[in-house]
Design a protein around this motif. Structure first.
Motif, PDB file in Angstrom:
ATOM      1  N   MET A 188      76.953 -47.310 -93.703  1.00  0.00           N
ATOM      2  CA  MET A 188      75.795 -46.140 -93.157  1.00  0.00           C
ATOM      3  C   MET A 188      74.401 -46.932 -92.761  1.00  0.00           C
ATOM      4  SD  MET A 188      77.194 -43.055 -95.126  1.00  0.00           S
ATOM      5  CE  MET A 188      76.753 -43.207 -96.840  1.00  0.00           C
ATOM      6  N   ALA A 189      73.983 -47.426 -93.131  1.00  0.00           N
ATOM      7  CA  ALA A 189      72.284 -48.063 -92.757  1.00  0.00           C
ATOM      8  C   ALA A 189      72.345 -49.375 -91.506  1.00  0.00           C
ATOM      9  CB  ALA A 189      71.897 -49.333 -93.810  1.00  0.00           C
ATOM     10  N   ALA A 190      73.931 -49.828 -91.506  1.00  0.00           N
ATOM     11  CA  ALA A 190      73.899 -50.453 -90.111  1.00  0.00           C
ATOM     12  C   ALA A 190      73.822 -50.194 -89.026  1.00  0.00           C
ATOM     13  CB  ALA A 190      75.329 -51.947 -90.293  1.00  0.00           C
ATOM     14  N   PHE A 191      75.001 -48.584 -89.557  1.00  0.00           N
ATOM     15  CA  PHE A 191      75.204 -48.017 -88.298  1.00  0.00           C
ATOM     16  C   PHE A 191      74.323 -46.974 -87.592  1.00  0.00           C
ATOM     17  CE2 PHE A 191      76.602 -43.447 -86.048  1.00  0.00           C
ATOM     18  CZ  PHE A 191      76.662 -44.175 -85.670  1.00  0.00           C
ATOM     19  N   LEU A 192      73.429 -46.748 -88.138  1.00  0.00           N
ATOM     20  CA  LEU A 192      71.901 -46.302 -88.223  1.00  0.00           C
ATOM     21  C   LEU A 192      71.088 -46.891 -87.266  1.00  0.00           C
ATOM     22  CD1 LEU A 192      71.050 -43.664 -91.488  1.00  0.00           C
ATOM     23  CD2 LEU A 192      72.006 -42.926 -88.524  1.00  0.00           C
ATOM     24  N   TYR A 193      71.155 -48.672 -87.824  1.00  0.00           N
ATOM     25  CA  TYR A 193      70.085 -49.717 -86.746  1.00  0.00           C
ATOM     26  C   TYR A 193      70.604 -49.967 -86.353  1.00  0.00           C
ATOM     27  CZ  TYR A 193      68.852 -53.790 -86.375  1.00  0.00           C
ATOM     28  OH  TYR A 193      68.415 -55.399 -85.145  1.00  0.00           O
ATOM     29  N   TYR A 194      71.887 -50.185 -85.735  1.00  0.00           N
ATOM     30  CA  TYR A 194      72.300 -50.152 -84.257  1.00  0.00           C
ATOM     31  C   TYR A 194      72.345 -49.037 -83.382  1.00  0.00           C
ATOM     32  CZ  TYR A 194      74.301 -54.539 -86.121  1.00  0.00           C
ATOM     33  OH  TYR A 194      74.644 -55.928 -86.722  1.00  0.00           O
ATOM     34  N   PHE A 195      72.191 -48.091 -83.336  1.00  0.00           N
ATOM     35  CA  PHE A 195      72.009 -46.801 -82.174  1.00  0.00           C
ATOM     36  C   PHE A 195      70.832 -46.161 -82.674  1.00  0.00           C
ATOM     37  CE2 PHE A 195      76.406 -46.581 -83.126  1.00  0.00           C
ATOM     38  CZ  PHE A 195      76.709 -46.279 -82.245  1.00  0.00           C
ATOM     39  N   GLY A 196      69.118 -47.154 -83.156  1.00  0.00           N
ATOM     40  CA  GLY A 196      67.996 -46.993 -83.073  1.00  0.00           C
ATOM     41  C   GLY A 196      67.617 -45.961 -84.260  1.00  0.00           C
ATOM     42  N   VAL A 197      67.920 -45.098 -85.296  1.00  0.00           N
ATOM     43  CA  VAL A 197      68.013 -43.983 -85.827  1.00  0.00           C
ATOM     44  C   VAL A 197      66.960 -44.773 -87.669  1.00  0.00           C
ATOM     45  CG1 VAL A 197      68.504 -42.372 -84.804  1.00  0.00           C
ATOM     46  CG2 VAL A 197      69.778 -43.608 -86.505  1.00  0.00           C
ATOM     47  N   LEU A 198      67.008 -46.358 -87.511  1.00  0.00           N
ATOM     48  CA  LEU A 198      66.629 -47.285 -88.779  1.00  0.00           C
ATOM     49  C   LEU A 198      66.149 -48.280 -87.763  1.00  0.00           C
ATOM     50  CD1 LEU A 198      68.852 -47.200 -91.811  1.00  0.00           C
ATOM     51  CD2 LEU A 198      66.838 -45.901 -90.895  1.00  0.00           C
ATOM     52  N   THR A 199      65.460 -48.553 -87.769  1.00  0.00           N
ATOM     53  CA  THR A 199      64.863 -50.167 -88.228  1.00  0.00           C
ATOM     54  C   THR A 199      64.943 -50.444 -88.868  1.00  0.00           C
ATOM     55  OG1 THR A 199      63.713 -51.723 -86.054  1.00  0.00           O
ATOM     56  CG2 THR A 199      62.520 -50.027 -87.791  1.00  0.00           C
ATOM     57  N   MET A 200      64.523 -52.101 -88.402  1.00  0.00           N
ATOM     58  CA  MET A 200      64.147 -53.401 -90.127  1.00  0.00           C
ATOM     59  C   MET A 200      62.680 -53.270 -90.129  1.00  0.00           C
ATOM     60  SD  MET A 200      66.116 -57.037 -89.015  1.00  0.00           S
ATOM     61  CE  MET A 200      67.979 -57.135 -88.628  1.00  0.00           C
ATOM     62  N   LYS A 201      61.749 -53.370 -91.605  1.00  0.00           N
ATOM     63  CA  LYS A 201      60.821 -53.276 -91.788  1.00  0.00           C
ATOM     64  C   LYS A 201      60.525 -54.686 -92.382  1.00  0.00           C
ATOM     65  CE  LYS A 201      57.523 -50.367 -94.760  1.00  0.00           C
ATOM     66  NZ  LYS A 201      57.392 -50.083 -96.016  1.00  0.00           N
ATOM     67  N   GLU A 202      60.711 -55.345 -93.789  1.00  0.00           N
ATOM     68  CA  GLU A 202      60.075 -56.412 -93.978  1.00  0.00           C
ATOM     69  C   GLU A 202      61.706 -56.804 -94.969  1.00  0.00           C
ATOM     70  OE1 GLU A 202      57.377 -55.350 -96.192  1.00  0.00           O
ATOM     71  OE2 GLU A 202      58.305 -53.693 -97.449  1.00  0.00           O
ATOM     72  N   GLU A 203      61.981 -58.372 -95.589  1.00  0.00           N
ATOM     73  CA  GLU A 203      62.572 -58.852 -96.342  1.00  0.00           C
ATOM     74  C   GLU A 203      61.700 -58.649 -97.944  1.00  0.00           C
ATOM     75  OE1 GLU A 203      65.682 -62.458 -96.044  1.00  0.00           O
ATOM     76  OE2 GLU A 203      63.524 -63.037 -95.940  1.00  0.00           O
ATOM     77  N   THR A 204      62.790 -58.215 -98.184  1.00  0.00           N
ATOM     78  CA  THR A 204      62.280 -58.132 -99.943  1.00  0.00           C
ATOM     79  C   THR A 204      62.230 -58.942-100.979  1.00  0.00           C
ATOM     80  OG1 THR A 204      64.139 -57.525-101.103  1.00  0.00           O
ATOM     81  CG2 THR A 204      63.430 -55.471-100.243  1.00  0.00           C
ATOM     82  N   SER A 205      61.389 -58.577-102.254  1.00  0.00           N
ATOM     83  CA  SER A 205      61.265 -60.287-103.412  1.00  0.00           C
ATOM     84  C   SER A 205      62.588 -60.307-103.120  1.00  0.00           C
ATOM     85  CB  SER A 205      59.536 -59.909-104.064  1.00  0.00           C
ATOM     86  OG  SER A 205      60.613 -58.767-104.914  1.00  0.00           O
ATOM     87  N   GLU A 206      63.363 -59.597-103.493  1.00  0.00           N
ATOM     88  CA  GLU A 206      65.140 -59.714-103.967  1.00  0.00           C
ATOM     89  C   GLU A 206      65.526 -60.494-103.255  1.00  0.00           C
ATOM     90  OE1 GLU A 206      63.440 -56.944-104.350  1.00  0.00           O
ATOM     91  OE2 GLU A 206      62.342 -57.228-106.305  1.00  0.00           O
ATOM     92  N   GLY A 207      65.311 -60.216-101.271  1.00  0.00           N
ATOM     93  CA  GLY A 207      66.248 -61.276-100.559  1.00  0.00           C
ATOM     94  C   GLY A 207      66.846 -60.128-100.054  1.00  0.00           C
ATOM     95  N   LYS A 208      66.688 -58.646-100.203  1.00  0.00           N
ATOM     96  CA  LYS A 208      66.617 -57.583 -99.471  1.00  0.00           C
ATOM     97  C   LYS A 208      66.824 -57.560 -98.062  1.00  0.00           C
ATOM     98  CE  LYS A 208      70.277 -56.490-103.331  1.00  0.00           C
ATOM     99  NZ  LYS A 208      70.277 -54.994-104.395  1.00  0.00           N
TER     100      LYS A 208
END
Length: 593
Positions: free
Chosen positions: A376-396
């Motif tokens: 679901m997160a990937a789906f929202l990303y591709y359709f522009g309603v989520l976007t990348m923010k940063e890489e976490t300290s855990e590599g996520k």
């Protein structure tokens, strides 16, 4: 100045001196790949990118190269492949996807044959022989076209726009027959897979020397993998992060030019830049990039309006992008999806995934069990309603809501999700208006008690604190025409719960700036049942020690936050409120002077 809203013809934009942010320096990078797939959200400049490539490589446009590219970065140092290809373009958004599989197959083949016909007319002086079209089977026509072009000294560059148009329409549908229709299009002998198999075969023999495909999501590539498994995905690479979209400096330069035309001050430029940044900026498409970009369609919409009227548009959301609400509605159909939307809006507007899924097929989209958080997160990303923010300290990967326009879509979708009856939603909106028009908080608190709290008892949701109550108020109060809405506004390294600061261009109205701090007391901690809480008188509610303690904390915080906001903005008509909820049963509010 001319702003090319709705224009995606590179030749027209450059030859007629429209506003254009030069991305031609990306052409040498693109040349490093042969068969490329590039994804971006809808209305994000993909068609203009294809038009740039078409005009750069088109052998018939060589005489216009200087006029189009002479003042651009690539014009000063063109590559060896400049103006050396036949350009063959398909646009799947032009294909009618209604009707049966046979109907769609015919529409698809008709489109390709029409493209070949246009190709032949355009290149009639360069083609050694006439191309015969097979209107019953466009693949035969493609083979005929390739045979004829092989007799010349030039190869074909195939450009495909909106390759996933079929899938996008099916995904947003709710009828099972539409899903079955899509599966029929992409199965082993389906017309879409068969077509891409033919493209792959032509590419493997270098008959199509280069291919560039654009779309929104990877769903079709996943479903036709064996049919077309030569695509190189470049959409997550940092070099292409800003190939579509505007940067801060580009927006600021445009605003300065408008200010000169409209005789506006430097302060007005800074104000407009901050407004555009809040509403339109925030997109990032590669973790390795440190640049956020503005949505180009929304930005051009704003700039064109601002230039022509010397004032901001009333609606910050261009109606052409409002259909993105359907993507949120799709996610909200799953219980876990509803929880994700709520968490995104009421927490810090971000979600964490281990990786960004780059392949998911239609079956996964249709099966609730497959709609896990990662999907679901990937789906929202591709359709522009989520976007990348940063890489976490855990590599996520941390994904976020990009800007205020998209947050408005979330708020509206959640309101519809929790209050499905339009009359009920209208009642809540009217109650909200009484707060920012007259400073009367009571009608809004009454509505939340009587309507939202009934929904909050649903065990599908994991609600348990003041964030839940804040979500209820936010969905009803959200108004990006009048306000810059924010939750968790950073104030002296702390965060206020909900602020509504009137947009600079809307201060002529007699509405109020609003600041609210929320607190929550669990029924268990108060040693009360839901029924007992409902029966409390107003005095009994306010005399509960835990309620008094939380109210006192809320008052102190909202007063401190309000003082800082007054100093930061100046000239505010700020009204401050402390709101304490006892479970999902009762609300006590007070205005803080």
């Amino acid at each position: 100045m001319k702003f090319p809203y709705g224009i995606c013809d590179f030749r027209e934009i450059t030859m007629k001196n429209y506003f254009y942010c030069d991305r031609t320096d990306k052409i040498p990078l693109i040349e490093k790949g042969k068969y490329l797939l590039f994804l971006r959200p809808r209305r994000f400049g993909k068609s203009l990118l294809l038009s740039m490539l078409a005009n750069y490589y088109d052998l018939a446009k060589k005489h216009e190269f200087e006029a189009m590219f002479g003042n651009l970065k690539i014009g000063k140092n063109p590559t060896e492949l400049q103006n050396s290809y036949f350009i063959f373009r398909w646009d799947f958004s032009c294909v009618d996807s209604s009707g049966s599989v046979d109907d769609i197959k015919k529409a698809l083949h008709d489109h390709i044959n029409s493209c070949i016909k246009a190709f032949c007319l355009y290149y009639r002086d360069q083609l050694p022989e006439k191309v015969s079209l097979d209107w019953s089977n466009a693949i035969n026509s493609i083979n005929e076209l390739i045979t004829i072009t092989q007799m010349s000294d030039h190869k074909i560059y195939l450009l495909i726009d909106e390759y996933d148009n079929f899938a996008n329409q099916v995904m947003m549908g709710i009828r099972r027959e539409k899903h079955e229709l899509y599966e029929a299009l992409v199965h082993e002998e389906g017309p879409l897979r068969t077509l891409f198999k033919a493209v792959k075969a032509s590419a493997s023999e270098s008959l199509f020397d280069r291919i560039f495909i654009t779309g929104v999501s990877p769903v079709v590539m996943s479903d036709i993998t064996s049919g077309y498994n030569i695509a190189e995905n470049i959409y997550l690479r940092y070099q292409f992060n800003d190939i579509c979209g505007f940067t801060d400096n580009e927006i600021e330069d445009a605003l300065k030019s408008i200010a000169g035309e409209c005789d506006l001050s430097k302060d007005k430029v800074a104000e407009a830049l901050e407004l555009m940044k809040t509403y339109y900026n925030g997109y990032k498409f590669s973790l390795d990039s440190d640049t956020f970009v503005y949505n180009p369609t929304l930005s051009t919409y704003f700039l064109k309006y601002f230039y022509e009227d010397c004032k901001y548009p009333r609606q910050m959301l261009d109606g052409n992008l409002a259909t993105d609400e359907a993507k949120l509605e799709y996610i909200s159909q799953a219980v876990s999806g509803r929880q994700l939307l709520l968490d995104l809006l009421r927490k810090d507007r971000k979600t964490i995934v281990s990786e960004l899924t780059d392949r998911f097929g239609i079956k996964q989209m249709l099966t609730d069990k497959s709609k896990d958080h990662k999907f679901m997160a990937a789906f929202l990303y591709y359709f522009g309603v989520l976007t990348m923010k940063e890489e976490t300290s855990e590599g996520k990967i941390s994904l976020k809501i990009p800007n205020l326009v998209i947050r408005g879509l979330y708020a509206e979708q959640i309101c519809e999700m929790l209050l499905p009856e339009p009359v009920e939603r209208d009642e809540g909106k009217f109650a909200a208006e009484k707060l920012y028009q007259k400073g009367d908080m009571q009608p809004l608190c009454d509505f939340v008690e009587q309507h939202y709290f009934k929904v909050f008892s649903n065990r599908d949701y994991k609600w348990a604190n003041e964030l839940t109550v804040k979500t209820a108020f936010l969905t009803l109060l959200y108004n990006d025409i009048l306000y810059i809405m924010d939750t968790e506004t950073e104030i002296d390294r702390r965060y206020s719960d909900l602020s509504m600061i009137i947009r600079p261009d809307m201060r002529r109205f007699t509405i109020l700036d609003i600041l609210v701090e929320f607190k929550f007391v669990k029924l268990k901690d108060a040693k009360l049942s839901g029924e007992q809480a409902k029966k409390l008188t107003k005095n009994e509610l306010q005399n509960l020690p835990l309620m008094q303690a939380q109210m006192e904390d809320a008052k102190i915080q909202v007063k401190d936050y309000g003082d800082v906001l007054d100093k930061r903005h100046g000239n505010l008509r700020l009204r401050k409120y402390a709101v304490v909820s006892l479970g999902f049963e009762r609300i006590w509010w007070e205005e803080v002077l």
